[in-house]
Design a protein around this motif. Structure first.
Motif, mmCIF file in Angstrom:
data_model
loop_
_atom_site.group_PDB
_atom_site.id
_atom_site.type_symbol
_atom_site.label_atom_id
_atom_site.label_comp_id
_atom_site.label_asym_id
_atom_site.label_seq_id
_atom_site.Cartn_x
_atom_site.Cartn_y
_atom_site.Cartn_z
ATOM 1 N N SER A 95 -54.560 91.275 27.300
ATOM 2 C CA SER A 95 -54.680 90.397 28.703
ATOM 3 C C SER A 95 -53.452 89.982 29.165
ATOM 4 O O SER A 95 -52.374 89.755 28.261
ATOM 5 N N ASP A 136 -54.542 89.915 20.893
ATOM 6 C CA ASP A 136 -54.981 90.224 22.328
ATOM 7 C C ASP A 136 -53.758 91.296 22.639
ATOM 8 O O ASP A 136 -52.543 91.122 22.663
ATOM 9 N N ILE A 140 -55.440 85.454 29.258
ATOM 10 C CA ILE A 140 -55.272 85.257 27.852
ATOM 11 C C ILE A 140 -55.708 83.790 27.952
ATOM 12 O O ILE A 140 -56.163 83.382 26.565
ATOM 13 N N SER A 161 -50.154 87.543 21.029
ATOM 14 C CA SER A 161 -50.026 88.460 22.150
ATOM 15 C C SER A 161 -48.962 89.626 21.990
ATOM 16 O O SER A 161 -47.986 89.067 21.334
#
Length: 312
Positions: free
Chosen positions: A214, A211, A219, A234
């Motif tokens: 986000s 990701d 998220i 992330s």
């Protein structure tokens, strides 16, 4: 030397004439191209009165070694190299890098790779490579890349496909580009709720999510589409590892000091991938140093899909 820099707190970055770095025990590199990344303007936004000035913008660079530290044997004057210059910056005619610093790796540029292509690699390609390693991506896994057509996302899609994964991309208005990169499923967030669509398409869940877009609240919705035992990374450091662990999901936040690929070996690997065609540099804009402010603003506003470089 000419450099795009901030001379003192509160000033806007501009082209200045600064001294060539002269510290003992460091490599001096004559820069030919600098890579442009979102972290460049983010670091500008984080400057404070206590920051070190002048602050030269940029991290990624490619160029030629001008001076090597005493007893250095890995590189020699005249070698073409690329890497990261976090301390001295890359948007300058010269930069300086201390040997052995984890967050400032260096590597030779393969003969078949141009300086321009090499400058587009370090931060984005290393982030993609390290993220896929943390995700444990392997053949036949279902891997979602959220923000698949940006700098990191574009490399990640290509690398994951090379590993044999089934790559699912979320994009914002550029589905054709994600398809060219190798994504087999594409969800355009301009027209669908990507989480709802993915949950419908994969009720059993996906194996991994990278990701890139986000925030801390958004998220958490990724947990709706990850199978038990799945993994999420992330790149903007907003994944609550404990919260995801409670849902039997392994979460990682990638940063320069915790990226397993932030090393000379990682740089050599992404350069090899570029040389053998596993990945492409995807350079969308090349500007002169005088255009640094404009290209950064364009990147900040989402106007670049792919990579931009500055010709020094």
């Amino acid at each position: 030397m000419r450099a795009f820099a901030v001379r003192s707190f509160g000033e806007a970055p501009a082209i200045h004439d600064l001294p060539i770095p002269s510290e003992d025990g460091t490599f001096l590199i004559r820069v030919s191209y600098a890579g442009v990344n979102p972290i460049d303007y983010k670091l500008l936004d984080r400057l404070t009165a206590a920051s070190t000035y002048p602050f030269v913008v940029g991290i990624d660079f490619a160029g030629v070694v001008e001076r090597v530290p005493v007893e250095e044997s890995d590189f020699h004057a005249g070698d073409r190299i690329f890497g990261m210059a976090r301390a001295h910056g890359g948007y300058a005619e010269y930069t300086s890098v201390a040997p052995g610093v984890k967050t400032e790796p260096l590597a030779r540029i393969p003969e078949s790779v141009s300086d321009e292509q090499a400058a587009a690699l370090p931060v984005a390609a290393i982030t993609a490579l390290g993220s896929l390693e943390l995700l444990g991506v392997s053949a036949n896994q279902r891997v979602v890349v959220m923000g698949a057509t940006g700098g990191v996302g574009g490399y990640a899609v290509q690398m994951a496909r090379a590993l044999g994964a089934h790559v699912i991309a979320t994009v914002r208005g550029d589905a054709d580009e994600a398809r060219r990169l190798g994504a087999e499923e594409i969800y355009d967030t301009k027209t669908v709720d990507a989480i709802d669509a993915l949950r419908a398409a994969h009720p059993e869940g996906v194996d991994a999510i990278l990701d890139l877009v986000s925030g801390a609240d958004a998220i958490r919705r990724d947990a709706e589409i990850l199978k038990s035992g799945g993994t999420i990374v992330s790149t903007i450091h907003v994944a609550d590892e404990r919260w995801f662990a409670q849902r039997k999901i392994v979460a990682h936040n990638v940063a320069p000091d915790v990226n397993p690929s932030s090393s000379p070996q990682g740089l050599n690997e992404v350069a090899r991938m570029l040389a053998d065609g596993t990945i492409t540099a995807r350079i969308r804009s090349t500007v002169e140093l005088d255009g640094a402010a404009q290209i950064l603003e364009k990147l900040r506003n989402g106007g670049i899909r792919g990579k931009a470089v500055i010709r020094i």
